[in-house]
Design a protein around this motif. Structure first.
Motif, PDB file in Angstrom:
ATOM      1  N   UNK A  32      11.807   1.295   6.842  1.00 50.91           N
ATOM      2  CA  UNK A  32      12.891   1.563   7.782  1.00 50.91           C
ATOM      3  C   UNK A  32      12.427   1.512   9.234  1.00 50.91           C
ATOM      4  N   UNK A  33      11.113   1.524   9.462  1.00 52.64           N
ATOM      5  CA  UNK A  33      10.618   1.429  10.830  1.00 52.64           C
ATOM      6  C   UNK A  33      10.578  -0.011  11.322  1.00 52.64           C
ATOM      7  N   UNK A  34      10.758  -0.980  10.407  1.00 53.04           N
ATOM      8  CA  UNK A  34      10.819  -2.379  10.815  1.00 53.04           C
ATOM      9  C   UNK A  34      12.115  -2.624  11.577  1.00 53.04           C
ATOM     10  N   UNK A  35      12.073  -3.516  12.535  1.00 49.47           N
ATOM     11  CA  UNK A  35      13.171  -3.693  13.490  1.00 49.47           C
ATOM     12  C   UNK A  35      14.514  -3.922  12.816  1.00 49.47           C
ATOM     13  N   UNK A  36      14.578  -4.747  11.788  1.00 49.42           N
ATOM     14  CA  UNK A  36      15.850  -5.101  11.163  1.00 49.42           C
ATOM     15  C   UNK A  36      16.164  -4.303   9.906  1.00 49.42           C
ATOM     16  N   UNK A  37      15.391  -3.255   9.621  1.00 46.68           N
ATOM     17  CA  UNK A  37      15.612  -2.498   8.392  1.00 46.68           C
ATOM     18  C   UNK A  37      15.881  -1.013   8.642  1.00 46.68           C
ATOM     19  N   UNK A  38      16.336  -0.678   9.830  1.00 40.78           N
ATOM     20  CA  UNK A  38      16.575   0.737  10.157  1.00 40.78           C
ATOM     21  C   UNK A  38      17.621   1.369   9.248  1.00 40.78           C
ATOM     22  N   UNK A  39      18.561   0.560   8.740  1.00 38.22           N
ATOM     23  CA  UNK A  39      19.616   1.108   7.883  1.00 38.22           C
ATOM     24  C   UNK A  39      19.065   1.626   6.560  1.00 38.22           C
ATOM     25  N   UNK A  40      17.829   1.264   6.222  1.00 42.13           N
ATOM     26  CA  UNK A  40      17.239   1.708   4.958  1.00 42.13           C
ATOM     27  C   UNK A  40      16.704   3.135   5.040  1.00 42.13           C
ATOM     28  N   UNK A  41      16.718   3.717   6.222  1.00 40.09           N
ATOM     29  CA  UNK A  41      16.354   5.125   6.347  1.00 40.09           C
ATOM     30  C   UNK A  41      17.496   5.970   5.800  1.00 40.09           C
ATOM     31  N   UNK A  42      17.228   6.908   4.898  1.00 35.12           N
ATOM     32  CA  UNK A  42      18.302   7.739   4.328  1.00 35.12           C
ATOM     33  C   UNK A  42      19.071   8.528   5.368  1.00 35.12           C
ATOM     34  N   UNK A  43      18.445   8.789   6.507  1.00 31.42           N
ATOM     35  CA  UNK A  43      19.098   9.611   7.534  1.00 31.42           C
ATOM     36  C   UNK A  43      19.738   8.797   8.645  1.00 31.42           C
ATOM     37  N   UNK A  44      19.583   7.470   8.623  1.00 29.50           N
ATOM     38  CA  UNK A  44      20.208   6.668   9.672  1.00 29.50           C
ATOM     39  C   UNK A  44      21.717   6.690   9.480  1.00 29.50           C
ATOM     40  N   UNK A  45      22.441   6.498  10.565  1.00 33.65           N
ATOM     41  CA  UNK A  45      23.894   6.566  10.527  1.00 33.65           C
ATOM     42  C   UNK A  45      24.506   5.319  11.171  1.00 33.65           C
ATOM     43  N   UNK A  46      25.671   4.930  10.687  1.00 37.37           N
ATOM     44  CA  UNK A  46      26.383   3.766  11.196  1.00 37.37           C
ATOM     45  C   UNK A  46      27.264   4.168  12.374  1.00 37.37           C
ATOM     46  N   UNK A  47      27.787   3.194  13.135  1.00 39.62           N
ATOM     47  CA  UNK A  47      28.721   3.540  14.209  1.00 39.62           C
ATOM     48  C   UNK A  47      29.947   4.295  13.705  1.00 39.62           C
ATOM     49  N   UNK A  48      30.408   3.979  12.510  1.00 43.15           N
ATOM     50  CA  UNK A  48      31.561   4.693  11.964  1.00 43.15           C
ATOM     51  C   UNK A  48      31.230   6.168  11.737  1.00 43.15           C
ATOM     52  N   UNK A  49      30.018   6.436  11.246  1.00 44.67           N
ATOM     53  CA  UNK A  49      29.601   7.813  11.018  1.00 44.67           C
ATOM     54  C   UNK A  49      29.377   8.537  12.342  1.00 44.67           C
ATOM     55  N   UNK A  50      28.930   7.797  13.355  1.00 39.45           N
ATOM     56  CA  UNK A  50      28.802   8.386  14.690  1.00 39.45           C
ATOM     57  C   UNK A  50      30.190   8.749  15.226  1.00 39.45           C
ATOM     58  N   UNK A  51      31.148   7.853  15.033  1.00 43.45           N
ATOM     59  CA  UNK A  51      32.523   8.107  15.490  1.00 43.45           C
ATOM     60  C   UNK A  51      33.102   9.332  14.779  1.00 43.45           C
ATOM     61  N   UNK A  52      32.861   9.448  13.476  1.00 42.84           N
ATOM     62  CA  UNK A  52      33.350  10.616  12.736  1.00 42.84           C
ATOM     63  C   UNK A  52      32.758  11.898  13.297  1.00 42.84           C
TER      64      UNK A  52
END
Length: 335
Positions: free
Chosen positions: A268-288
């Motif tokens: 998940x520390x790789x530039x294009x794989x941040x979404x693979x971190x269990x704690x990362x959040x999407x813009x939709x989750x940020x909006x919520x």
């Protein structure tokens, strides 16, 4: 309806009819999302020898559900979203007499770990403040700082942020106009109904102006406009904004990893794989999370609804992440 009475149609042709049917009902972005979610299902049908929708059975749909669930690159909420769209698609195919009646009910939507579906993962206020402290200190007025700060403080959609031009910002008012411009590739989700002025706080306005006067890349988009947020190619894609949020919401950015992972080995520390971190959040989750934070501060629901371009019924059902106890305590304080 008996199988012999069904009208033959290929999966990809059925998807084309479905998308054409929805085109007048939803925004271009929503339509693109449906196409994106249905594409793996259509490909799966081809890979498994299903070239006629008439042949589709409940057992096939279960097999596809298992296949999606075991895809290591998909989060549970993504699996649920994809299957929900497939379910709507199958129901449409029933109206075409392409599949047996009520076949859509054979798709059992997976439950997502945690609370009920409507209270799914969000970026909580404490984490957002930690991230804001970090970018304010180490990436002040950077593109990343602007993206995260504006999305959090205004609760706007990432598509709205992407649509903004420099000229839409009014320094004297500390606010900008959100304008629906579908003919120039910057539509708003709710069309002209989503047009509004969005005010900023004093600190956010100052940071935005420092970005415009400083690190912002002076680059026009394909329509000769001046995007507020820019990349070396001009206006950013929605995936660029999404990936920025995924990267900034990894806890290891501003503190220790809560998953006991070694940053040197974590994918998940790789530039294009941040979404693979269990704690990362999407813009939709940020909006919520942003909407919930406003409601917890006792901002009236009508104001949140107008500011963040979401109806009160949808806000209450899908975005309000306050617990029953938090709502009770707020009512008690108010009364």
């Amino acid at each position: 309806m008996a199988k012999d009475d069904l009208e033959p149609i290929a999966p990809d042709a059925a998807m084309t009819l479905y998308l054409d049917h929805r085109r007048s009902e939803v925004s271009d972005r929503t339509l693109a999302s449906h196409r994106y979610r249905l594409k793996p299902f259509i490909e799966w049908c081809g890979e498994n020898g299903l070239h006629n929708m008439n042949e589709l059975t409940g057992r096939d749909l279960h097999a596809y559900r298992v296949d999606r669930r075991e895809d290591g690159d998909l989060k549970p909420i993504s699996v649920q979203t994809q299957l929900s769209t497939v379910r709507v698609f199958i129901r449409f195919c029933e109206s075409l007499e392409a599949v047996p009646t009520d076949l859509h009910s054979k798709i059992l939507l997976p439950t997502v770990p945690g609370e009920d579906q409507a209270s799914q993962s969000k970026l909580d206020h404490a984490r957002a403040e930690s991230i804001l402290d970090y970018v304010n200190r180490y990436q002040y007025a950077s593109r990343e700082h602007v993206i995260f700060s504006l999305l959090w403080h205004t609760g706007m959609r990432s598509g709205t942020l992407r649509s903004l031009d420099v000229e839409d910002y009014h320094p004297d008012d500390g606010a900008f106009d959100a304008v629906h411009r579908p003919e120039q590739d910057t539509p708003l989700k709710n069309g002209t109904g989503g047009e509004r002025m969005i005010a900023l706080g004093e600190l956010q306005a100052r940071m935005l102006e420092d970005y415009i006067d400083g690190p912002r890349i002076d680059k026009k988009d394909d329509h000769g406009r001046n995007p507020l947020i820019t990349t070396t190619h001009g206006r950013p894609s929605t995936s660029t904004i999404r990936d920025t949020i995924y990267r900034l919401t990894r806890p290891c950015i501003y503190g220790p990893c809560p998953h006991d992972r070694d940053p040197e080995e974590c994918e998940a520390t790789e530039f294009d794989h941040a979404s693979k971190c269990p704690s990362s959040r999407s813009p939709h989750e940020l909006r919520s999370g942003a909407i919930t934070a406003h409601l917890l501060e006792d901002v009236p629901m009508e104001i949140v609804s107008d500011r963040m371009d979401v109806s009160k019924s949808v806000l209450d059902r899908h975005y309000d992440r306050r617990t029953k106890r938090e709502k009770m305590l707020q009512r008690r304080e108010f009364l």
